[in-house]
Design a protein around this motif. Structure first.
Motif, PDB file in Angstrom:
ATOM      1  N   ARG A 178       0.809  -1.211   0.000  1.00  0.00           N
ATOM      2  CA  ARG A 178       0.000   0.000   0.000  1.00  0.00           C
ATOM      3  C   ARG A 178       0.850   1.272   0.000  1.00  0.00           C
ATOM      4  NH1 ARG A 178      -2.823  -1.555   3.703  1.00  0.00           N
ATOM      5  NH2 ARG A 178      -1.828  -0.505   5.442  1.00  0.00           N
ATOM      6  N   VAL A 179       1.858   1.299   0.867  1.00  0.00           N
ATOM      7  CA  VAL A 179       2.714   2.485   0.963  1.00  0.00           C
ATOM      8  C   VAL A 179       3.434   2.739  -0.363  1.00  0.00           C
ATOM      9  CG1 VAL A 179       4.771   3.446   2.078  1.00  0.00           C
ATOM     10  CG2 VAL A 179       3.041   2.247   3.455  1.00  0.00           C
ATOM     11  N   LEU A 180       4.017   1.691  -0.925  1.00  0.00           N
ATOM     12  CA  LEU A 180       4.789   1.876  -2.163  1.00  0.00           C
ATOM     13  C   LEU A 180       3.879   2.230  -3.333  1.00  0.00           C
ATOM     14  CD1 LEU A 180       7.496  -0.952  -1.964  1.00  0.00           C
ATOM     15  CD2 LEU A 180       7.549   1.389  -1.081  1.00  0.00           C
ATOM     16  N   SER A 181       2.717   1.596  -3.411  1.00  0.00           N
ATOM     17  CA  SER A 181       1.844   1.878  -4.557  1.00  0.00           C
ATOM     18  C   SER A 181       1.379   3.333  -4.522  1.00  0.00           C
ATOM     19  CB  SER A 181       0.657   0.922  -4.574  1.00  0.00           C
ATOM     20  OG  SER A 181      -0.288   1.268  -3.597  1.00  0.00           O
ATOM     21  N   ARG A 182       1.184   3.867  -3.325  1.00  0.00           N
ATOM     22  CA  ARG A 182       0.720   5.248  -3.204  1.00  0.00           C
ATOM     23  C   ARG A 182       1.861   6.244  -3.406  1.00  0.00           C
ATOM     24  NH1 ARG A 182      -3.365   4.490   2.006  1.00  0.00           N
ATOM     25  NH2 ARG A 182      -5.152   3.679   0.828  1.00  0.00           N
ATOM     26  N   VAL A 183       2.927   6.078  -2.649  1.00  0.00           N
ATOM     27  CA  VAL A 183       4.022   7.049  -2.723  1.00  0.00           C
ATOM     28  C   VAL A 183       4.596   7.116  -4.138  1.00  0.00           C
ATOM     29  CG1 VAL A 183       6.354   7.624  -1.919  1.00  0.00           C
ATOM     30  CG2 VAL A 183       4.618   6.841  -0.287  1.00  0.00           C
ATOM     31  N   PHE A 184       4.713   5.962  -4.800  1.00  0.00           N
ATOM     32  CA  PHE A 184       5.315   5.935  -6.141  1.00  0.00           C
ATOM     33  C   PHE A 184       4.265   5.867  -7.255  1.00  0.00           C
ATOM     34  CE2 PHE A 184       8.555   4.487  -3.216  1.00  0.00           C
ATOM     35  CZ  PHE A 184       9.648   5.254  -3.597  1.00  0.00           C
TER      36      PHE A 184
ATOM     37  N   LYS B 162      -3.055   4.209   5.978  1.00  0.00           N
ATOM     38  CA  LYS B 162      -4.059   3.165   6.211  1.00  0.00           C
ATOM     39  C   LYS B 162      -4.920   2.952   4.973  1.00  0.00           C
ATOM     40  CE  LYS B 162      -5.708   5.554   9.645  1.00  0.00           C
ATOM     41  NZ  LYS B 162      -6.617   5.902  10.766  1.00  0.00           N
ATOM     42  N   PRO B 163      -5.563   1.781   4.859  1.00  0.00           N
ATOM     43  CA  PRO B 163      -6.438   1.511   3.715  1.00  0.00           C
ATOM     44  C   PRO B 163      -7.550   2.555   3.598  1.00  0.00           C
ATOM     45  CG  PRO B 163      -6.041  -0.507   4.946  1.00  0.00           C
ATOM     46  CD  PRO B 163      -5.467   0.604   5.759  1.00  0.00           C
ATOM     47  N   LYS B 164      -8.254   2.791   4.698  1.00  0.00           N
ATOM     48  CA  LYS B 164      -9.319   3.782   4.735  1.00  0.00           C
ATOM     49  C   LYS B 164      -8.885   4.946   5.612  1.00  0.00           C
ATOM     50  CE  LYS B 164     -12.138   0.927   2.590  1.00  0.00           C
ATOM     51  NZ  LYS B 164     -12.542   1.170   1.195  1.00  0.00           N
ATOM     52  N   ALA B 165      -9.275   6.146   5.242  1.00  0.00           N
ATOM     53  CA  ALA B 165      -8.980   7.352   6.016  1.00  0.00           C
ATOM     54  C   ALA B 165      -7.513   7.483   6.392  1.00  0.00           C
ATOM     55  CB  ALA B 165      -9.852   7.386   7.275  1.00  0.00           C
ATOM     56  N   PRO B 166      -6.620   7.460   5.415  1.00  0.00           N
ATOM     57  CA  PRO B 166      -5.197   7.657   5.709  1.00  0.00           C
ATOM     58  C   PRO B 166      -4.937   9.081   6.195  1.00  0.00           C
ATOM     59  CG  PRO B 166      -5.583   7.704   3.340  1.00  0.00           C
ATOM     60  CD  PRO B 166      -6.879   7.267   3.967  1.00  0.00           C
ATOM     61  N   LEU B 167      -3.859   9.238   6.979  1.00  0.00           N
ATOM     62  CA  LEU B 167      -3.570  10.534   7.593  1.00  0.00           C
ATOM     63  C   LEU B 167      -2.653  11.359   6.701  1.00  0.00           C
ATOM     64  CD1 LEU B 167      -2.969   9.166  11.225  1.00  0.00           C
ATOM     65  CD2 LEU B 167      -5.130   9.826  10.138  1.00  0.00           C
ATOM     66  N   CYS B 168      -3.134  11.700   5.509  1.00  0.00           N
ATOM     67  CA  CYS B 168      -2.289  12.381   4.527  1.00  0.00           C
ATOM     68  C   CYS B 168      -1.862  13.777   4.977  1.00  0.00           C
ATOM     69  CB  CYS B 168      -3.017  12.475   3.187  1.00  0.00           C
ATOM     70  SG  CYS B 168      -3.362  10.856   2.458  1.00  0.00           S
ATOM     71  N   GLU B 169      -2.691  14.435   5.789  1.00  0.00           N
ATOM     72  CA  GLU B 169      -2.376  15.816   6.170  1.00  0.00           C
ATOM     73  C   GLU B 169      -1.078  15.911   6.952  1.00  0.00           C
ATOM     74  OE1 GLU B 169      -4.141  18.019   4.709  1.00  0.00           O
ATOM     75  OE2 GLU B 169      -5.365  16.364   3.924  1.00  0.00           O
ATOM     76  N   SER B 170      -0.811  14.896   7.762  1.00  0.00           N
ATOM     77  CA  SER B 170       0.388  14.955   8.611  1.00  0.00           C
ATOM     78  C   SER B 170       1.473  14.005   8.123  1.00  0.00           C
ATOM     79  CB  SER B 170       0.013  14.619  10.055  1.00  0.00           C
ATOM     80  OG  SER B 170      -0.570  13.331  10.112  1.00  0.00           O
ATOM     81  N   CYS B 171       1.333  13.496   6.877  1.00  0.00           N
ATOM     82  CA  CYS B 171       2.254  12.470   6.384  1.00  0.00           C
ATOM     83  C   CYS B 171       3.612  13.057   5.992  1.00  0.00           C
ATOM     84  CB  CYS B 171       1.631  11.777   5.176  1.00  0.00           C
ATOM     85  SG  CYS B 171       2.705  10.540   4.434  1.00  0.00           S
ATOM     86  N   VAL B 172       4.661  12.339   6.336  1.00  0.00           N
ATOM     87  CA  VAL B 172       6.019  12.817   6.018  1.00  0.00           C
ATOM     88  C   VAL B 172       6.299  12.782   4.515  1.00  0.00           C
ATOM     89  CG1 VAL B 172       6.996  12.159   8.250  1.00  0.00           C
ATOM     90  CG2 VAL B 172       6.971  10.495   6.383  1.00  0.00           C
TER      91      VAL B 172
ATOM     92  N   ALA C 128      -7.185   7.013  -2.544  1.00  0.00           N
ATOM     93  CA  ALA C 128      -8.245   6.050  -2.225  1.00  0.00           C
ATOM     94  C   ALA C 128      -8.341   4.923  -3.255  1.00  0.00           C
ATOM     95  CB  ALA C 128      -9.586   6.770  -2.113  1.00  0.00           C
ATOM     96  N   LEU C 129      -7.705   5.116  -4.409  1.00  0.00           N
ATOM     97  CA  LEU C 129      -7.800   4.101  -5.470  1.00  0.00           C
ATOM     98  C   LEU C 129      -6.660   3.092  -5.417  1.00  0.00           C
ATOM     99  CD1 LEU C 129      -8.703   6.507  -8.440  1.00  0.00           C
ATOM    100  CD2 LEU C 129     -10.259   5.229  -6.945  1.00  0.00           C
ATOM    101  N   LEU C 130      -5.669   3.382  -4.571  1.00  0.00           N
ATOM    102  CA  LEU C 130      -4.481   2.519  -4.509  1.00  0.00           C
ATOM    103  C   LEU C 130      -4.352   1.845  -3.147  1.00  0.00           C
ATOM    104  CD1 LEU C 130      -1.926   4.857  -6.344  1.00  0.00           C
ATOM    105  CD2 LEU C 130      -3.035   2.794  -7.234  1.00  0.00           C
TER     106      LEU C 130
END
Length: 349
Positions: A139-145, A189-199, A213-215
């Motif tokens: 999940r982390v890699l699919s989103r960040v990249f 997280k899968p649902k409701a990730p904390l993007c606002e405070s994400c490094v 939300a699609l990844l």
DNA sequence: CAGCCGTGGGC
DNA sequence: TGCCCAAGGCT
């Protein structure tokens, strides 16, 4: 700053304090990793304490009986994990002189240890540089990249495995592996990730494209089949007839009540006219207990009904898997959830 | 290698 | 309610 360094710095201030992170004992790490396969931390935690308490060393684990292990595993699901652990513990205790392997290749040969678990144990115990690839990492890699290749396709697995290994910190692989999984579990997280405070807010491809939300993308599996189980409570004078399940179906080797599986949900009259019912119970009358219970598993929906035979003394142990047990001894048997939750309700008073 | 193996929680 | 998903592995 590198991807790995950002994760490790985040982890050092925000990571969770979990008991299996305080040790480098490969046996204890192995206990935790098997328990946590496809299992949330909160669900696995009490089982980790129980197993560590009962079996402080791999030798203690090897000397246990499989029945005892399954009984302690009761309620956690995926029971083959417990059986494979027993095999592995016996190999380590009796063939490897009690020395639990710590290198990736040796770990991979043991029953119940796949690529993920071998990477986890080898990196956490001795810092071998093998990247873990679990649901969090996907999940982390699919989103960040911004990777939309399906994570459960052959191509996707190879792609993510390769990327994960490229990103690992060679300075501190163990901390890195803990960090990326913890980050996935608590921030990305899968649902409701904390993007606002994400490094990674400033560099996350999915955040920039609005595709968080699609990844990750996952190919849907085919839907569950329906099964209809009719359980018979044969109980009289403190004795209960129990049946041990076979090894080639769900809940392998677990205990339950005598079972008649039918193609569909039959009414009582029809059920009593089936050849199986007549063979096992003759013309003995049954009375239904409650209504239908739906039990959902990962690949099947089980619709269960329970019946009681008031005239239980006429029922014999007609299968070699059927045996009478004293009611007070049922607690010692490893039973699946459908059965132990029924027993808890029915015999509560 | 697609399907199978449990249970619990979130929405 | 139904669906997704959770520190996967085996066949």
């Amino acid at each position: 700053m590198s991807f790995a360094s950002k994760l490790i710095i985040w982890y050092q201030s925000e990571g969770r304090d979990l008991p299996w992170r305080k040790t480098r004992d490969p046996y204890i790490i192995w206990l935790s990793e098997i328990i946590l396969q496809q299992t949330r931390v909160e669900q696995g935690l009490p089982y980790f304490y129980t197993f560590r308490e009962h079996f402080p060393t791999v030798l203690d684990f090897a000397e246990a009986s499989e029945d005892e292990l399954l009984r302690l595993w009761q309620g956690l699901g995926y029971y083959s994990r417990a059986r494979n652990m027993h095999k592995t513990a016996k190999i380590v205790a009796y063939e490897l002189k009690g020395e639990f392997p710590v290198d990736y290749d040796s770990l991979l040969r043991l029953p119940g240890i796949g690529e993920y678990t071998a990477a986890a144990i080898s990196s956490f115990s001795v810092g071998e540089s093998k990247a873990v690839l679990d649901g969090n990492v996907f999940r982390v890699l699919s989103r960040v990249f911004g990777i939309s290749t399906a994570i459960n396709s052959t191509e996707g697995k190879k792609l993510f495995q390769s990327l994960a290994q490229d990103l690992i910190s060679t300075i501190d692989p163990g901390t890195y592996n803990h960090a990326i999984m913890d980050f996935g579990a608590t921030v990305c997280k899968p649902k409701a990730p904390l993007c606002e405070s994400c490094v990674f807010r400033g560099e996350c491809a999915a955040f920039e494209e609005g595709s968080v939300a699609l990844l990750p993308v996952k190919i849907k599996s085919k839907k569950s089949r329906d099964r209809y189980f009719n359980y018979f409570l044969v109980e009289e004078d403190g004795l209960v007839l129990m049946a041990r399940r076979g090894g080639d179906d769900v809940w392998a080797n677990m205990y339950e009540f005598p079972l008649l599986e039918t193609r569909e949900d039959l009414d009582l009259e029809t059920l009593m006219r089936t050849d199986e019912y007549r063979f096992f119970f003759g013309s003995t009358v049954v009375e239904p207990i409650g209504g239908i219970t739906k039990h959902v598993l990962s690949h099947q929906n089980i619709y269960a009904r329970f019946f009681r035979l008031p005239d239980a003394k006429s029922v014999l142990e007609k299968k070699d898997t059927w045996h009478y047990f004293f009611l007070e001894n049922l607690d010692k048997l490893a039973k699946h959830k459908l059965i132990f939750s029924f027993i808890d309700k029915y015999f509560k008073d």
